[in-house]
Design an enzyme around this catalytic site. Sequence first.
Site, mmCIF file in Angstrom:
data_model
loop_
_atom_site.group_PDB
_atom_site.id
_atom_site.type_symbol
_atom_site.label_atom_id
_atom_site.label_comp_id
_atom_site.label_asym_id
_atom_site.label_seq_id
_atom_site.Cartn_x
_atom_site.Cartn_y
_atom_site.Cartn_z
ATOM 1 C CG ASP A 164 22.743 54.654 67.170
ATOM 2 O OD1 ASP A 164 22.555 53.823 66.266
ATOM 3 O OD2 ASP A 164 22.799 54.374 68.377
ATOM 4 C CG ASP A 168 18.305 49.982 68.510
ATOM 5 O OD1 ASP A 168 17.312 49.556 69.107
ATOM 6 O OD2 ASP A 168 18.399 50.003 67.269
ATOM 7 C CG ASP A 188 24.758 54.039 71.690
ATOM 8 O OD1 ASP A 188 24.591 54.186 70.459
ATOM 9 O OD2 ASP A 188 24.612 52.949 72.252
#
Length: 216
Positions: A9, A11, A167
Amino acid sequence: MSLKAVLFDLDGTLVDSVPGLAEAVNGVLLEQGAPVCSEEDVRVWVGNGPQKLIERALQFRHISMPSEQALERFRHYYNRTLGNAVCYPGVREGLAQLKAAGLKLACVTNKSSHYTEPFLRQLELTDTFDLVLCGDEVDRPKPDPQSLQIICDRFAISPADAVMVGDSVNDLIPAEKIAMPRIAVSYGYHQNKPLDEHQPLQICDEFSAVVELCLS
């Protein structure tokens, strides 16, 4: 682990982009005569692409605005604030280590391609990835597993030969659906949702721990 590829991922996993996103969100709110929101608010809202981000901000301030108009105004401001982002500690070095080890690296993001290319270029990460797949380049972005499966197909590997690093549950859920191993990072934008429910191999507090696990 014996891996052939690592999917990341963007961001909240590789890059802290909230300062620039918050500036853009607040530009829209101020246009509407509303109070600004905090960076901490935005950290909770990030994860499903720019449309959802600005919708959540407008709902937070009880503002009714057509979706297309809201997204257009957000893009207007984000074009100016895009560069207000930094890589998390150890990311550049860690990605270089993984690449040197012969692993394929992919970036799978819900950020639109309109932003992702200049974003990666400003951060000097453009040449790091073998493949970058953005939210507007698939029919069903994360948390649907389509983007992860596309990357596996292009790398000619099975999901079991790769690991997804993210995240939030939006990164873990799609990997879980296709039986791809997954690693969570604790420092990003997890929308206050527990990560351990999706059985990551590990929840890492630092990027260096992600690298160590991938190379083990």
